[in-house]
Motif scaffolding. Structure first.
Motif, PDB file in Angstrom:
ATOM      1  N   LEU A   1       0.837  -1.184   0.000  1.00 34.53           N
ATOM      2  CA  LEU A   1       0.000   0.000   0.000  1.00 34.53           C
ATOM      3  C   LEU A   1       0.878   1.242   0.000  1.00 34.53           C
TER       4      LEU A   1
ATOM      5  N   ALA B   1      -6.628   4.801  -3.119  1.00 34.40           N
ATOM      6  CA  ALA B   1      -7.197   3.878  -4.099  1.00 34.40           C
ATOM      7  C   ALA B   1      -6.644   4.152  -5.493  1.00 34.40           C
TER       8      ALA B   1
ATOM      9  N   VAL C   1      -2.994   3.020  -5.765  1.00 34.97           N
ATOM     10  CA  VAL C   1      -2.901   1.571  -5.965  1.00 34.97           C
ATOM     11  C   VAL C   1      -3.040   1.243  -7.450  1.00 34.97           C
TER      12      VAL C   1
ATOM     13  N   ARG D   1      -8.472  -3.844   1.148  1.00 36.07           N
ATOM     14  CA  ARG D   1      -7.067  -4.236   1.023  1.00 36.07           C
ATOM     15  C   ARG D   1      -6.348  -3.859   2.303  1.00 36.07           C
TER      16      ARG D   1
ATOM     17  N   TRP E   1      -0.113  -9.470   2.843  1.00 32.30           N
ATOM     18  CA  TRP E   1      -1.142  -8.618   2.235  1.00 32.30           C
ATOM     19  C   TRP E   1      -2.426  -9.417   2.155  1.00 32.30           C
TER      20      TRP E   1
ATOM     21  N   GLU F   1      -6.715  -9.328   1.006  1.00 33.94           N
ATOM     22  CA  GLU F   1      -7.728  -8.629   0.213  1.00 33.94           C
ATOM     23  C   GLU F   1      -9.042  -9.388   0.313  1.00 33.94           C
TER      24      GLU F   1
ATOM     25  N   GLU G   1     -14.379   1.167  -1.371  1.00 39.66           N
ATOM     26  CA  GLU G   1     -13.053   0.604  -1.138  1.00 39.66           C
ATOM     27  C   GLU G   1     -12.564   1.020   0.238  1.00 39.66           C
TER      28      GLU G   1
ATOM     29  N   ASP H   1      -8.809   0.869   2.237  1.00 36.55           N
ATOM     30  CA  ASP H   1      -7.382   0.544   2.207  1.00 36.55           C
ATOM     31  C   ASP H   1      -6.828   0.724   3.615  1.00 36.55           C
TER      32      ASP H   1
END
Length: 290
Positions: free
Chosen positions: A85, A111, A114, A206, A214, A216, A271, A273
């Motif tokens: 990230l 976002a 990414v 994420r 990581w 998701e 989203e 993160d």
């Protein structure tokens, strides 16, 4: 004031802009500082006597340095860039912090960063320099070693990728905060149905845990379940701006545990993160939360 001091003063007038360019290119605050410092070293060696547009010259130099750094990452075959990230930039949820606002002018959320990480180095440079900072393709072309027409094509491909992947987010800060607060309240109360209601059906979560890996998750039910699990170890949460949008910083025992960035689309969370890497969290400047 001698000539070097005068040159340094002129350079400092461009520093924040140059760091903004480098951050969008690299997604790393430390590497952005390195790129800006390299630009200063090159300027101090060459001087500015023959430079008509110092700001444009410095922006071009930083772009070239960042391109080299991105290519170096690729050649070393490090972990995929999309599995790290980008560094978040934390700002106060209320009030004005001039340095933060200067750095986040034409803000780019996590976002979008990414998505930018999935572009080739040349595509990313063409898109960032032209679409974000208005640099002409005639100036971008020599950096990427292409013609202006080819540089335009690089930016066009990047633009299509961004538009096809990154959602068009809510721009109103008050509306963002309203949705994030609803998410936070539902998680705190353990209300699974309320969480699902505030999440987009295709929501993506994420989380960057650093050396721990990581993760998701996709879909409202899966993300709501993770939010309920996450709240048990989150500590105290504080509202903040994360890359210019409504976010949350969680702190436990005086140390940051996580930074959450939200992308709000059509009144729902599209989203999330999460930076949960202890090593990187320890480097963040959270004084603005005071």
């Amino acid at each position: 004031m001698d000539e070097r001091d005068f040159l340094a003063e002129r350079f400092e007038g461009h520093r924040t802009h140059l760091k903004a360019v480098a951050y969008r290119m690299l997604g790393s605050l430390a590497e952005a500082d390195d790129a800006v410092q390299e630009a200063w070293l090159r300027l101090s060696r060459s001087g500015a006597d023959d430079i008509e547009n110092l700001g444009g010259w410095l922006t071009t130099v930083v772009g070239r340095v960042c391109l080299d750094m991105l290519r170096s990452r690729t050649s070393r075959r490090e972990d995929p860039l999309e599995e790290r990230l980008p560094d978040p930039i934390i700002g106060p949820a209320t009030g004005v912090d001039p340095e933060y606002e200067a750095l986040m002018a034409d803000s780019v959320g996590l976002a979008l960063l990414v998505v930018l990480q999935s572009l080739s180095p040349a595509e990313r440079l063409a898109f960032v320099l032209h679409d974000t900072f208005g640099i002409p393709f005639e100036d971008i072309a020599p950096i990427v070693g292409r013609s202006p027409a080819a540089a335009r094509q690089l930016a066009s491909r990047a633009r299509r990728r961004v538009r096809g992947t990154a959602p068009d987010p809510e721009r109103d800060p008050a509306r963002q905060r309203e949705v994030v607060d609803a998410f936070k309240a539902a998680a705190r109360e353990g209300d699974f149905e309320a969480l699902v209601a505030v999440l987009d059906p295709d929501v993506v979560l994420r989380a960057d845990h650093g050396t721990a890996g990581w993760t998701e998750f996709r879909g409202a039910a899966a993300v709501a379940g993770q939010a309920l699990m996450f709240r048990q170890a989150a500590g105290e949460s504080y509202p903040a701006l994360v890359n210019g949008t409504a976010g949350i910083v969680s702190i436990a025992d005086g140390r940051p545990r996580s930074v959450l960035s939200f992308t709000i689309v059509d009144g729902r969370v599209a989203e999330i993160d999460i930076l949960a890497d202890p090593a990187r969290l320890a480097t963040l400047d959270l004084t603005v939360l005071n």
